[in-house]
Design an enzyme around this catalytic site. Sequence first.
Site, PDB file in Angstrom:
ATOM      1  N   ASP A  56     -40.693   7.678 -34.530  1.00  0.00           N
ATOM      2  CA  ASP A  56     -41.417   8.719 -33.820  1.00  0.00           C
ATOM      3  C   ASP A  56     -40.467   9.299 -32.765  1.00  0.00           C
ATOM      4  OD1 ASP A  56     -43.663  10.175 -32.600  1.00  0.00           O
ATOM      5  OD2 ASP A  56     -43.531   8.644 -31.028  1.00  0.00           O
ATOM      6  N   ASP A  73     -45.591   5.011 -30.771  1.00  0.00           N
ATOM      7  CA  ASP A  73     -46.271   4.693 -29.510  1.00  0.00           C
ATOM      8  C   ASP A  73     -47.610   5.388 -29.319  1.00  0.00           C
ATOM      9  OD1 ASP A  73     -45.773   7.105 -27.114  1.00  0.00           O
ATOM     10  OD2 ASP A  73     -44.823   7.289 -29.070  1.00  0.00           O
TER      11      ASP A  73
END
Length: 262
Positions: A9, A207
């Site tokens: 990410d 996250d």
Amino acid sequence: MNKKLLFFDIDGTLYNTKKIIPQSAKDAIKAAREQGHEVAIATGRSPFFLKEVSDELEVDSFISFNGQFVVYKGQVISSRPIPLDVLQRLTKKAEENNIPIVYLDEHQMTSATKEHDEVRASMDSLFYPMPEHDAEHYKTTAIYQSLLYISEEQKPAFIEAFPELAFIRWHEFSDDVINHDVSKAYGIEQFIKHTDFTMADVIVFGDGLNDVEMLELVAQEGTSVAMGNAVPQAKEVASIVTDHVDEDGLANAMVKLGLLTK
């Protein structure tokens, strides 16, 4: 160690709170690649908005728009734009409720609203300028994601009205809007169909709320890593939780997983 396929990410995982990639993360990714592991990005960002990161890391494979647009070694392998009729209904409902809406295609971001404080605040959080105002652009190009500036109180009405869409919170003022059956997890499934990797070879790092499906899916056969700064939902489904992104969390996890030696 067998060759692994690594998905990262961007915001809160590769990028720290200063919106830069820590040197430790860059060094770790370079070392992992030198040891034969393959590197890709998995993000909610659009292709044009991840170019700086992909150039910096020399990555030409990515899952973008939370799984709606997937590229492997520079070639598009999966594309799921939002149907035009759905976008038209969504736009109409947004207009009726004075809600700003932004459209993202493969190359640019446009807004149905000329100026709005909430849109500007969200763009500022990304260090990105206000989108170009063009209320008609979505009618003539493939739109892969929308940003809808709804409050949590307004959200249930949209969820009920649009079961074909998923609404994912990414900013205090805004939701990412994509097809309901698409996610980063879906993108990974499409990705590995075009490679020699299996899900057991995959390691993902994330996250946010839009990483939850990806972390949960990969944890079943492969390995998923939630950053120390991750939302609770991400930490709950991940294989392991590493340190905060500002505390070399990415590099520390890669050492722990044996992807490289310190």
